[in-house]
Design a protein around this motif. Structure first.
Motif, PDB file in Angstrom:
ATOM      1  N   LEU A 236       0.730  -1.021   0.107  1.00 16.28           N
ATOM      2  CA  LEU A 236       0.063  -0.071  -0.007  1.00 16.28           C
ATOM      3  C   LEU A 236       0.785   1.415   0.023  1.00 16.28           C
ATOM      4  O   LEU A 236       0.304   2.386  -0.379  1.00 16.28           O
ATOM      5  CB  LEU A 236      -0.933  -0.078   1.109  1.00 16.28           C
ATOM      6  CG  LEU A 236      -1.973  -1.108   1.327  1.00 16.28           C
ATOM      7  CD1 LEU A 236      -2.950  -1.036   2.679  1.00 16.28           C
ATOM      8  CD2 LEU A 236      -2.831  -1.146   0.141  1.00 16.28           C
ATOM      9  N   HIS A 237       1.858   1.170   0.258  1.00 19.94           N
ATOM     10  CA  HIS A 237       2.875   2.361   0.720  1.00 19.94           C
ATOM     11  C   HIS A 237       4.302   2.379  -0.190  1.00 19.94           C
ATOM     12  O   HIS A 237       4.684   3.600  -0.387  1.00 19.94           O
ATOM     13  CB  HIS A 237       3.229   2.522   1.977  1.00 19.94           C
ATOM     14  CG  HIS A 237       2.132   2.438   2.994  1.00 19.94           C
ATOM     15  ND1 HIS A 237       0.945   3.476   2.992  1.00 19.94           N
ATOM     16  CD2 HIS A 237       1.620   1.305   3.906  1.00 19.94           C
ATOM     17  CE1 HIS A 237       0.043   3.192   3.694  1.00 19.94           C
ATOM     18  NE2 HIS A 237       0.411   1.988   4.188  1.00 19.94           N
TER      19      HIS A 237
ATOM     20  N   GLU B 154       6.471   2.256  -2.996  1.00 20.02           N
ATOM     21  CA  GLU B 154       6.300   2.463  -4.589  1.00 20.02           C
ATOM     22  C   GLU B 154       7.065   1.390  -5.359  1.00 20.02           C
ATOM     23  O   GLU B 154       6.869   1.191  -6.445  1.00 20.02           O
ATOM     24  CB  GLU B 154       6.455   3.888  -5.092  1.00 20.02           C
ATOM     25  CG  GLU B 154       5.456   4.837  -4.535  1.00 20.02           C
ATOM     26  CD  GLU B 154       5.748   6.170  -5.045  1.00 20.02           C
ATOM     27  OE1 GLU B 154       6.628   6.384  -5.749  1.00 20.02           O
ATOM     28  OE2 GLU B 154       4.922   7.147  -4.827  1.00 20.02           O
ATOM     29  N   GLU B 155       8.084   1.046  -4.751  1.00 21.84           N
ATOM     30  CA  GLU B 155       9.207   0.089  -5.637  1.00 21.84           C
ATOM     31  C   GLU B 155       8.403  -1.289  -5.676  1.00 21.84           C
ATOM     32  O   GLU B 155       8.522  -1.720  -6.600  1.00 21.84           O
ATOM     33  CB  GLU B 155      10.372  -0.168  -4.678  1.00 21.84           C
ATOM     34  CG  GLU B 155      11.418  -0.867  -5.491  1.00 21.84           C
ATOM     35  CD  GLU B 155      11.937  -0.555  -6.923  1.00 21.84           C
ATOM     36  OE1 GLU B 155      12.468  -1.382  -7.593  1.00 21.84           O
ATOM     37  OE2 GLU B 155      11.720   0.553  -7.258  1.00 21.84           O
ATOM     38  N   ILE B 156       7.917  -1.695  -4.433  1.00 24.28           N
ATOM     39  CA  ILE B 156       7.290  -3.171  -4.584  1.00 24.28           C
ATOM     40  C   ILE B 156       5.966  -2.921  -5.513  1.00 24.28           C
ATOM     41  O   ILE B 156       5.534  -3.878  -6.254  1.00 24.28           O
ATOM     42  CB  ILE B 156       6.841  -3.295  -3.275  1.00 24.28           C
ATOM     43  CG1 ILE B 156       7.884  -3.723  -2.332  1.00 24.28           C
ATOM     44  CG2 ILE B 156       5.847  -4.661  -3.186  1.00 24.28           C
ATOM     45  CD1 ILE B 156       7.713  -4.126  -0.737  1.00 24.28           C
ATOM     46  N   GLN B 157       5.161  -1.891  -5.359  1.00 19.67           N
ATOM     47  CA  GLN B 157       4.054  -1.754  -6.072  1.00 19.67           C
ATOM     48  C   GLN B 157       4.601  -1.904  -7.553  1.00 19.67           C
ATOM     49  O   GLN B 157       3.808  -2.513  -8.506  1.00 19.67           O
ATOM     50  CB  GLN B 157       3.522  -0.434  -6.044  1.00 19.67           C
ATOM     51  CG  GLN B 157       2.742   0.028  -4.806  1.00 19.67           C
ATOM     52  CD  GLN B 157       2.288   1.418  -4.679  1.00 19.67           C
ATOM     53  OE1 GLN B 157       2.468   2.318  -5.473  1.00 19.67           O
ATOM     54  NE2 GLN B 157       1.771   1.616  -3.377  1.00 19.67           N
ATOM     55  N   ARG B 158       5.600  -1.189  -8.080  1.00 19.65           N
ATOM     56  CA  ARG B 158       6.155  -1.352  -9.606  1.00 19.65           C
ATOM     57  C   ARG B 158       6.584  -2.856  -9.846  1.00 19.65           C
ATOM     58  O   ARG B 158       6.148  -3.185 -11.147  1.00 19.65           O
ATOM     59  CB  ARG B 158       7.367  -0.230  -9.744  1.00 19.65           C
ATOM     60  CG  ARG B 158       7.854  -0.259 -11.139  1.00 19.65           C
ATOM     61  CD  ARG B 158       8.952   0.520 -11.258  1.00 19.65           C
ATOM     62  NE  ARG B 158      10.253  -0.082 -10.480  1.00 19.65           N
ATOM     63  CZ  ARG B 158      10.965  -1.144 -10.701  1.00 19.65           C
ATOM     64  NH1 ARG B 158      10.640  -1.726 -11.996  1.00 19.65           N
ATOM     65  NH2 ARG B 158      12.077  -1.469  -9.755  1.00 19.65           N
ATOM     66  N   LYS B 159       7.200  -3.124  -8.880  1.00 25.40           N
ATOM     67  CA  LYS B 159       7.682  -4.797  -9.388  1.00 25.40           C
ATOM     68  C   LYS B 159       6.297  -5.607  -9.464  1.00 25.40           C
ATOM     69  O   LYS B 159       6.314  -6.630 -10.329  1.00 25.40           O
ATOM     70  CB  LYS B 159       8.587  -5.158  -8.103  1.00 25.40           C
ATOM     71  CG  LYS B 159       9.881  -4.652  -8.226  1.00 25.40           C
ATOM     72  CD  LYS B 159      10.851  -4.873  -7.276  1.00 25.40           C
ATOM     73  CE  LYS B 159      12.341  -4.464  -7.286  1.00 25.40           C
ATOM     74  NZ  LYS B 159      13.343  -4.912  -6.322  1.00 25.40           N
TER      75      LYS B 159
ATOM     76  N   GLY C 204      -2.940  -0.759  -8.048  1.00 28.56           N
ATOM     77  CA  GLY C 204      -3.001  -2.290  -7.833  1.00 28.56           C
ATOM     78  C   GLY C 204      -2.059  -3.199  -8.623  1.00 28.56           C
ATOM     79  O   GLY C 204      -1.315  -2.596  -9.573  1.00 28.56           O
ATOM     80  N   LYS C 205      -2.275  -4.400  -8.539  1.00 30.39           N
ATOM     81  CA  LYS C 205      -1.544  -5.329  -9.170  1.00 30.39           C
ATOM     82  C   LYS C 205      -1.961  -5.399 -10.740  1.00 30.39           C
ATOM     83  O   LYS C 205      -1.021  -5.599 -11.578  1.00 30.39           O
ATOM     84  CB  LYS C 205      -2.009  -6.841  -8.712  1.00 30.39           C
ATOM     85  CG  LYS C 205      -1.612  -7.004  -7.365  1.00 30.39           C
ATOM     86  CD  LYS C 205      -2.027  -8.388  -6.906  1.00 30.39           C
ATOM     87  CE  LYS C 205      -1.145  -8.863  -5.567  1.00 30.39           C
ATOM     88  NZ  LYS C 205      -1.815 -10.221  -5.187  1.00 30.39           N
ATOM     89  N   GLY C 206      -2.869  -4.874 -11.235  1.00 28.14           N
ATOM     90  CA  GLY C 206      -3.409  -4.893 -12.520  1.00 28.14           C
ATOM     91  C   GLY C 206      -3.318  -3.658 -13.494  1.00 28.14           C
ATOM     92  O   GLY C 206      -3.247  -3.891 -14.514  1.00 28.14           O
TER      93      GLY C 206
ATOM     94  N   ASP D 188      -6.773  -7.602  -6.513  1.00 27.60           N
ATOM     95  CA  ASP D 188      -6.032  -6.525  -5.661  1.00 27.60           C
ATOM     96  C   ASP D 188      -5.900  -5.355  -6.554  1.00 27.60           C
ATOM     97  O   ASP D 188      -4.744  -4.920  -6.917  1.00 27.60           O
ATOM     98  CB  ASP D 188      -4.875  -6.885  -5.097  1.00 27.60           C
ATOM     99  CG  ASP D 188      -4.944  -7.871  -3.894  1.00 27.60           C
ATOM    100  OD1 ASP D 188      -5.901  -7.971  -3.454  1.00 27.60           O
ATOM    101  OD2 ASP D 188      -4.198  -9.059  -3.911  1.00 27.60           O
ATOM    102  N   CYS D 189      -6.868  -4.890  -7.436  1.00 30.10           N
ATOM    103  CA  CYS D 189      -6.567  -3.860  -8.410  1.00 30.10           C
ATOM    104  C   CYS D 189      -7.091  -2.483  -7.685  1.00 30.10           C
ATOM    105  O   CYS D 189      -6.525  -1.368  -7.972  1.00 30.10           O
ATOM    106  CB  CYS D 189      -7.529  -4.119  -9.627  1.00 30.10           C
ATOM    107  SG  CYS D 189      -6.782  -5.304 -10.532  1.00 30.10           S
ATOM    108  N   ASP D 190      -7.934  -2.263  -6.875  1.00 25.61           N
ATOM    109  CA  ASP D 190      -8.579  -0.957  -6.448  1.00 25.61           C
ATOM    110  C   ASP D 190      -7.609  -0.668  -5.324  1.00 25.61           C
ATOM    111  O   ASP D 190      -7.892  -0.468  -4.024  1.00 25.61           O
ATOM    112  CB  ASP D 190      -9.995  -1.069  -5.945  1.00 25.61           C
ATOM    113  CG  ASP D 190     -10.581   0.287  -5.846  1.00 25.61           C
ATOM    114  OD1 ASP D 190      -9.907   1.167  -6.153  1.00 25.61           O
ATOM    115  OD2 ASP D 190     -11.564   0.389  -5.123  1.00 25.61           O
TER     116      ASP D 190
END
Length: 224
Positions: A150-151, A153-158, A191-193, A184-186
């Motif tokens: 949720l916080h 950004e590097e993990i979000q991108r990966k 999100g993941k998508g 887990d898109c919203d």
């Protein structure tokens, strides 16, 4: 008379409170026992399985297994068990791949509890490598690997890039009636998508449902 009025008001308040609680309880009954709450995923699960039955789908492939079985349906959706129950009723098969031995162990315990080993196969592998070597046509692809943050950004991108790579790796196994559900898109950052959906929309894919989960099919498969 006053006592009767008070009792009546208390009963009314109780009914209102119960009604509010039930409205937040998103059950998949009769596929799953009523006690399990699937929360934000319930409606997309229902729509996905309706489409799968309508298209006579049989093979479900999931990336990222349900590590807690049915212990956390409200939080993670327990998709491995849900899809397994559906497959058991409709002559289908589920293959769930995960890179974590601990996650697979937890999922296996859930499958044992629900007697689903005859329809669900667990695979220990990196999902991209697994999908690159997969040689069967897939009717439902559920993308839910690489835990999102949720916080961070590097993990979000990966996580987003990983799901795109999964789609690219498995695209050869998709057919005109394939259904794709992304979990887990919203969430913050898309999100993941986010990336994989953008990629798919440039092709023949369209969004059927855009909610916490995103459900997509090929535009050519939709009837006019």
């Amino acid at each position: 008379m006053a006592l009767q009025i008070i009792i009546g008001l208390l009963l009314l308040i109780g009914i209102i409170i119960l009604g509010k609680k039930l409205s937040k309880h998103k059950s998949l009954f009769p596929l799953m026992p009523f006690k399990y709450n699937f929360a934000l995923r319930r409606d997309t699960f229902v729509e996905t399985l309706r489409l799968l039955e309508q298209r006579n789908g049989k093979l479900i492939v999931e990336t990222g297994t349900s590590r807690d079985g049915l212990k956390n349906t409200h939080g993670d959706g327990a998709a491995t068990i849900v899809f397994g129950k559906w497959a058991q009723r409709h002559g289908g098969k589920v293959i769930s791949v995960d890179i974590s031995e601990d996650s697979l162990k937890g999922s296996q315990e859930g499958l044992n509890d629900e007697n689903l080993n005859n329809v669900v196969t667990l695979e220990l592998s990196d999902s991209i490598a697994f999908l690159e070597n997969f040689d069967q046509k897939i009717d439902l692809l559920y993308l839910d690997s690489y835990d999102y943050s949720l916080h961070d950004e590097e993990i979000q991108r990966k996580s987003q890039e990983h799901h795109l790579k999964e789609f690219i790796a498995v695209e050869k196994n998709l057919h005109d009636d394939t259904i794709i559900l992304i979990d887990d898109c919203d969430l913050p950052g898309g999100g993941k998508g986010k990336v994989v959906v953008e990629h798919m929309l440039k092709k023949d894919w369209v969004i059927v449902t855009n909610a916490y989960q995103i459900l997509m099919v090929k535009k050519s498969s939709l009837k006019n």
